[in-house]
Design an enzyme around this catalytic site. Structure first.
Site, PDB file in Angstrom:
ATOM      1  CG  ASP A   1      -2.070   0.984   1.093  1.00 51.83           C
ATOM      2  OD1 ASP A   1      -1.806   2.140   0.703  1.00 51.83           O
ATOM      3  OD2 ASP A   1      -3.225   0.607   1.361  1.00 51.83           O
TER       4      ASP A   1
ATOM      5  NE  ARG B   1     -15.071   1.124  -8.126  1.00 50.63           N
ATOM      6  CZ  ARG B   1     -15.687   0.665  -7.057  1.00 50.63           C
ATOM      7  NH1 ARG B   1     -15.635  -0.625  -6.774  1.00 50.63           N
ATOM      8  NH2 ARG B   1     -16.357   1.489  -6.258  1.00 50.63           N
TER       9      ARG B   1
ATOM     10  CG  ASP C   1     -17.377  -9.559  -7.650  1.00 49.75           C
ATOM     11  OD1 ASP C   1     -18.364 -10.251  -7.974  1.00 49.75           O
ATOM     12  OD2 ASP C   1     -17.476  -8.499  -7.007  1.00 49.75           O
TER      13      ASP C   1
ATOM     14  CD  GLU D   1     -18.795  -4.504 -13.367  1.00 49.77           C
ATOM     15  OE1 GLU D   1     -19.735  -3.884 -12.801  1.00 49.77           O
ATOM     16  OE2 GLU D   1     -17.873  -5.030 -12.730  1.00 49.77           O
TER      17      GLU D   1
ATOM     18  CG  HIS E   1     -19.396  -5.232  -9.307  1.00 44.70           C
ATOM     19  ND1 HIS E   1     -19.041  -4.134 -10.047  1.00 44.70           N
ATOM     20  CD2 HIS E   1     -19.000  -4.963  -8.034  1.00 44.70           C
ATOM     21  CE1 HIS E   1     -18.444  -3.232  -9.270  1.00 44.70           C
ATOM     22  NE2 HIS E   1     -18.409  -3.714  -8.036  1.00 44.70           N
TER      23      HIS E   1
ATOM     24  N   GLY F   1     -19.399  -7.857  -2.343  1.00 43.37           N
ATOM     25  CA  GLY F   1     -19.809  -7.238  -1.079  1.00 43.37           C
ATOM     26  C   GLY F   1     -21.288  -7.322  -0.798  1.00 43.37           C
ATOM     27  CE1 TYR F   2     -23.717  -5.276  -4.607  1.00 46.57           C
ATOM     28  CE2 TYR F   2     -25.505  -6.489  -5.621  1.00 46.57           C
ATOM     29  CZ  TYR F   2     -24.708  -5.372  -5.567  1.00 46.57           C
ATOM     30  OH  TYR F   2     -24.912  -4.349  -6.454  1.00 46.57           O
TER      31      TYR F   2
END
Length: 275
Positions: free
Chosen positions: A79, A141, A165, A170, A187, A190-191
């Site tokens: 990072d 992303r 994902d 898209e 995608h 996180g659902y």
């Protein structure tokens, strides 16, 4: 993410921007671990002796790193912005990380400008630097990946697996990349029920604070918040995961009907977090 918002315009017109950053972090954590558990079953490996590289150590990446170590992986963290702020921190430069990692998972924002742009970050040189036979995971992303270069890395055998994902263009995703991805979803990393509840709560609380309303602690009453399980290990997690999230079934659905990408995403049945 908020890369789609015209931030300079908002600042100029005194429009405040608030995000729900981190609301789906535990959902993405469990997605990534579901993917790794599925690949481990398929190829017959365990975390012991394997190195997991986490690119981007924010709300999501920090959880991935934490649980990766808990499950027995050797974890490397990359990072650059955080490393600049904290030179003494436990961070590895990308060019040092990639050749060492059996798995590389990306959790970065999409940025075009600044000191650390991420658009098209995962390109031919990125994949050529990875350890032969490594796994690449992208749940951040689609725009951080150059599709053609990832496709070539898979076709050549440089990478053993790709887990995707988030996609370029898209919902009109690359059929070639879909065919070469070992695990592929529309995608929805996180659902989760709890992630959506946390995002909704963040929105309500932001409006409440702005307008001095009495909803600063609001949370959807019909949702049971997730409770992290500090005792969970790799075996119990990977054994329980298919009951909560069958990533291979989701892959089969997307492969069968990629033209329904947006429909699948919009009608996704949110799963429950369990650790």
């Amino acid at each position: 993410g908020h890369d789609h918002i015209d931030s300079p315009y908002c600042r100029e017109h005194r429009i405040e921007i608030r995000t729900a950053a981190g609301c789906n972090a535990r959902g993405v954590l469990q997605y990534v671990m579901a993917a790794l558990a599925a690949l481990a079953r398929r190829d017959g490996w365990t975390p012991a002796g394997r190195t997991l590289g986490v690119v981007g150590v924010g709300s999501v990446g920090s959880l991935i790193a934490q649980y990766g170590e808990r499950f027995g992986f050797r974890v490397l963290r990359c990072d650059p912005p955080k490393a600049k702020q904290n030179p003494a921190g436990d961070y590895t430069e990308l060019n040092e990380m990639l050749p060492q990692c059996d798995i590389v998972t990306c959790h970065v924002p999409l940025s075009v400008n600044g000191d650390y742009p991420t658009k098209a970050m995962a390109d031919a040189s990125f994949f050529a630097s990875m350890k032969p036979g490594a796994v690449f995971v992208n749940t951040s992303r689609g725009g951080i990946v150059v599709d053609e270069d990832l496709i070539e890395a898979r076709r050549s055998g440089r990478l053993s697996h790709a887990v995707i994902d988030t996609w370029n263009d898209e919902p009109h995703i690359s059929r070639d990349l879909l065919g070469l991805a070992s695990l592929a979803t529309p995608h929805i990393a996180g659902y989760t029920v709890q992630g959506k509840a946390a995002g909704t709560a963040a929105a309500v609380r932001a409006v409440s604070r702005h307008y001095s309303m009495p909803l600063d602690d609001w949370y959807p009453p019909q949702v049971t918040p997730g409770k992290p399980d500090p005792s969970i290990g790799w075996e119990r997690m990977s054994g329980a995961m298919p009951r909560y999230f069958d990533i291979e079934a989701e892959t089969s659905r997307l492969r069968a009907h990629p033209e329904l990408f947006e429909t699948m995403r919009n009608n996704y049945r949110y799963r429950n977090e369990f650790f």
